[in-house]
Design a protein around this motif. Structure first.
Motif, PDB file in Angstrom:
ATOM      1  N   MET A   1      59.578  31.164  -2.451  1.00  8.47           N
ATOM      2  CA  MET A   1      60.728  31.693  -3.154  1.00  8.47           C
ATOM      3  C   MET A   1      60.999  30.847  -4.407  1.00  8.47           C
ATOM      4  SD  MET A   1      64.053  33.155  -1.293  1.00  8.47           S
ATOM      5  CE  MET A   1      64.140  31.813  -0.122  1.00  8.47           C
ATOM      6  N   LYS A   2      61.047  31.501  -5.566  1.00 11.82           N
ATOM      7  CA  LYS A   2      61.236  30.754  -6.821  1.00 11.82           C
ATOM      8  C   LYS A   2      62.603  31.139  -7.393  1.00 11.82           C
ATOM      9  CE  LYS A   2      56.319  30.632  -7.437  1.00 11.82           C
ATOM     10  NZ  LYS A   2      55.924  31.588  -6.377  1.00 11.82           N
ATOM     11  N   ILE A   3      63.458  30.120  -7.474  1.00  8.05           N
ATOM     12  CA  ILE A   3      64.871  30.372  -7.769  1.00  8.05           C
ATOM     13  C   ILE A   3      65.312  29.544  -8.973  1.00  8.05           C
ATOM     14  CG2 ILE A   3      67.212  30.198  -6.799  1.00  8.05           C
ATOM     15  CD1 ILE A   3      65.767  30.101  -4.007  1.00  8.05           C
ATOM     16  N   ILE A   4      66.148  30.165  -9.802  1.00  7.86           N
ATOM     17  CA  ILE A   4      66.798  29.440 -10.904  1.00  7.86           C
ATOM     18  C   ILE A   4      68.296  29.435 -10.637  1.00  7.86           C
ATOM     19  CG2 ILE A   4      67.468  29.671 -13.335  1.00  7.86           C
ATOM     20  CD1 ILE A   4      64.777  30.892 -13.875  1.00  7.86           C
ATOM     21  N   MET A   5      68.941  28.283 -10.846  1.00  8.13           N
ATOM     22  CA  MET A   5      70.396  28.220 -10.753  1.00  8.13           C
ATOM     23  C   MET A   5      70.971  28.277 -12.163  1.00  8.13           C
ATOM     24  SD  MET A   5      70.697  27.918  -7.535  1.00  8.13           S
ATOM     25  CE  MET A   5      72.461  27.657  -7.310  1.00  8.13           C
ATOM     26  N   LEU A   6      71.865  29.231 -12.397  1.00  4.57           N
ATOM     27  CA  LEU A   6      72.551  29.314 -13.685  1.00  4.57           C
ATOM     28  C   LEU A   6      74.030  29.010 -13.459  1.00  4.57           C
ATOM     29  CD1 LEU A   6      71.073  32.668 -15.066  1.00  4.57           C
ATOM     30  CD2 LEU A   6      70.399  30.358 -15.717  1.00  4.57           C
ATOM     31  N   GLY A   7      74.710  28.623 -14.533  1.00  2.00           N
ATOM     32  CA  GLY A   7      76.145  28.359 -14.411  1.00  2.00           C
ATOM     33  C   GLY A   7      76.543  27.230 -15.333  1.00  2.00           C
TER      34      GLY A   7
ATOM     35  N   TYR B   1      65.593  26.129   2.899  1.00  4.69           N
ATOM     36  CA  TYR B   1      64.368  26.926   2.752  1.00  4.69           C
ATOM     37  C   TYR B   1      63.109  26.056   2.600  1.00  4.69           C
ATOM     38  CZ  TYR B   1      67.673  30.758   2.328  1.00  4.69           C
ATOM     39  OH  TYR B   1      68.682  31.658   2.588  1.00  4.69           O
ATOM     40  N   GLY B   2      63.291  24.730   2.649  1.00  6.19           N
ATOM     41  CA  GLY B   2      62.129  23.829   2.620  1.00  6.19           C
ATOM     42  C   GLY B   2      61.348  23.877   1.315  1.00  6.19           C
ATOM     43  N   ILE B   3      62.086  23.968   0.212  1.00  5.14           N
ATOM     44  CA  ILE B   3      61.438  23.967  -1.108  1.00  5.14           C
ATOM     45  C   ILE B   3      62.045  22.838  -1.946  1.00  5.14           C
ATOM     46  CG2 ILE B   3      60.731  26.408  -1.190  1.00  5.14           C
ATOM     47  CD1 ILE B   3      63.359  27.057  -2.621  1.00  5.14           C
ATOM     48  N   PRO B   4      61.299  22.305  -2.939  1.00  2.26           N
ATOM     49  CA  PRO B   4      61.868  21.190  -3.709  1.00  2.26           C
ATOM     50  C   PRO B   4      62.995  21.618  -4.651  1.00  2.26           C
ATOM     51  CG  PRO B   4      59.660  21.729  -4.511  1.00  2.26           C
ATOM     52  CD  PRO B   4      59.897  22.587  -3.299  1.00  2.26           C
ATOM     53  N   HIS B   5      63.946  20.707  -4.810  1.00  2.00           N
ATOM     54  CA  HIS B   5      65.049  20.886  -5.770  1.00  2.00           C
ATOM     55  C   HIS B   5      64.629  20.166  -7.039  1.00  2.00           C
ATOM     56  CE1 HIS B   5      69.182  19.068  -7.047  1.00  2.00           C
ATOM     57  NE2 HIS B   5      68.902  20.137  -7.761  1.00  2.00           N
ATOM     58  N   ILE B   6      64.457  20.905  -8.110  1.00  3.16           N
ATOM     59  CA  ILE B   6      63.991  20.306  -9.362  1.00  3.16           C
ATOM     60  C   ILE B   6      65.118  20.383 -10.385  1.00  3.16           C
ATOM     61  CG2 ILE B   6      62.282  20.437 -11.209  1.00  3.16           C
ATOM     62  CD1 ILE B   6      60.369  21.760  -9.139  1.00  3.16           C
ATOM     63  N   SER B   7      65.718  19.231 -10.658  1.00  5.32           N
ATOM     64  CA  SER B   7      66.855  19.175 -11.584  1.00  5.32           C
ATOM     65  C   SER B   7      66.422  18.418 -12.836  1.00  5.32           C
ATOM     66  CB  SER B   7      68.023  18.449 -10.905  1.00  5.32           C
ATOM     67  OG  SER B   7      68.879  17.885 -11.879  1.00  5.32           O
ATOM     68  N   THR B   8      66.462  19.081 -13.991  1.00  4.13           N
ATOM     69  CA  THR B   8      66.073  18.378 -15.225  1.00  4.13           C
ATOM     70  C   THR B   8      67.085  17.265 -15.522  1.00  4.13           C
ATOM     71  OG1 THR B   8      66.991  20.330 -16.332  1.00  4.13           O
ATOM     72  CG2 THR B   8      64.622  20.046 -16.421  1.00  4.13           C
TER      73      THR B   8
ATOM     74  N   ASN C   1      55.036  26.688  -2.364  1.00  2.15           N
ATOM     75  CA  ASN C   1      55.754  27.795  -1.721  1.00  2.15           C
ATOM     76  C   ASN C   1      57.062  28.151  -2.431  1.00  2.15           C
ATOM     77  OD1 ASN C   1      53.868  28.162   0.335  1.00  2.15           O
ATOM     78  ND2 ASN C   1      54.745  26.436   1.483  1.00  2.15           N
ATOM     79  N   GLY C   2      57.301  27.538  -3.571  1.00  2.00           N
ATOM     80  CA  GLY C   2      58.499  27.849  -4.335  1.00  2.00           C
ATOM     81  C   GLY C   2      59.302  26.605  -4.664  1.00  2.00           C
ATOM     82  N   TYR C   3      60.437  26.831  -5.310  1.00  2.00           N
ATOM     83  CA  TYR C   3      61.276  25.720  -5.775  1.00  2.00           C
ATOM     84  C   TYR C   3      62.607  26.290  -6.221  1.00  2.00           C
ATOM     85  CZ  TYR C   3      58.686  27.702  -9.646  1.00  2.00           C
ATOM     86  OH  TYR C   3      58.089  28.594 -10.491  1.00  2.00           O
ATOM     87  N   VAL C   4      63.577  25.389  -6.354  1.00  2.00           N
ATOM     88  CA  VAL C   4      64.853  25.787  -6.928  1.00  2.00           C
ATOM     89  C   VAL C   4      65.072  24.944  -8.178  1.00  2.00           C
ATOM     90  CG1 VAL C   4      66.083  24.456  -5.128  1.00  2.00           C
ATOM     91  CG2 VAL C   4      67.351  26.057  -6.545  1.00  2.00           C
TER      92      VAL C   4
END
Ligand code: AP5
Length: 214
Positions: free
Chosen positions: A1-7, A24-31, A79-82
């Motif tokens: 699952m590939k997710i973008i957080m907006l806000g 969901y067991g995916i990495p949290h990638i925060s710039t 497997n995806g990321y947020v």
């Protein structure tokens, strides 16, 4: 699952992204976290990023795109990321779309955590951050067990340099000018979902899991 957080800054993207990553067991990638770690470690990237961040401005696109495109191709992201805090401009979104197309991939969901500006300044003044592990707290809404100390790694918590009220207002202006257009961009791609970010932390997360599925 590939997710973008907006806000907007302080809408709760980071808070929710960490919960999504854990569930969901995916990495949290925060710039933002990547830049803050580089600042703490005194790298060249960190020195460049700090001059923009301290003024509430965005770090130039050319310093962010390659970094993220490289990060999403690491083995833990298979497997995806947020993605939290990226993309933040239309050129960054286009860079991501192009890179994903080349990889035969695409974003599944862009989740907009919607919070009006009035609520933001209060939230930011109460935020405390751990610059070692990236954990985020709020002195009222999400307090650490021991005041001023990170629950996860024991580091002293700080008020981020860019959370001073005058810088927060600048960041909000930059958000409206440069980042809000992404709502239309991802709506046009049919992946935009909006949640009410003014609700309490767990209620916001429930709205998100309804979208993503159990
Ligand atoms: P970044 O770190 O990404 O900051 P931001 O987008 O401004 O977002 P924040 O981390 O401030 O807020 P958040 O939405 O994650 O809220 P949080 O969950 O912490 O970026 C910082 C800077 O780096 C930028 O200004 C820019 O200079 C640079 N940068 C980063 N990415 C870039 C890019 N792609 N391109 C160019 N430059 C880039 O929550 C806020 C507070 O509210 C916390 O205290 C939390 O506990 C509390 N809270 C959260 N949810 C709730 C709730 N539902 N109810 C009550 N309190 C809540």
């Amino acid at each position: 699952m590939k997710i973008i957080m907006l806000g907007a800054p302080g809408a709760g993207k980071g808070t929710q992204a960490k919960k999504i990553a854990a569930k969901y067991g995916i990495p949290h990638i925060s710039t933002g976290d990547i830049f803050r770690a580089n600042i703490k470690n005194g790298t060249e990237l960190g020195k460049k990023a700090k001059t923009y961040m301290d003024q509430g401005l965005l770090v130039p696109d050319e310093l962010t795109c390659d970094l993220v495109v490289d990060r999403i191709q690491q083995p833990d992201a298979v497997n995806g990321y947020v993605l939290d805090g990226f993309p933040r401009t239309i050129p960054q979104a286009e860079c991501l779309t192009d890179a994903l197309e080349k990889l035969g991939s695409k974003i599944d969901y862009a989740i907009d955590v919607n919070v009006p500006d009035e609520n933001i300044v209060t939230r930011m003044g109460g935020r405390r951050a751990c610059l070692k592990c990236g954990a985020t707290y709020h002195i009222v809404y999400a307090a650490p067990a021991k005041e001023g100390i990170c629950d996860t790694c024991g580091e002293k918590l700080v008020l981020r340099d860019d959370d001073k009220p005058e810088t927060v207002q600048k960041r909000l202006n930059v958000y409206h000018e440069q980042t809000q257009p992404l709502i239309d961009y991802y709506s046009g791609k049919g992946v935009l979902r909006t949640v009410d970010g003014t609700r309490d932390l767990d209620e916001v997360f429930s709205q998100i899991t309804e979208i993503l599925g159990e």
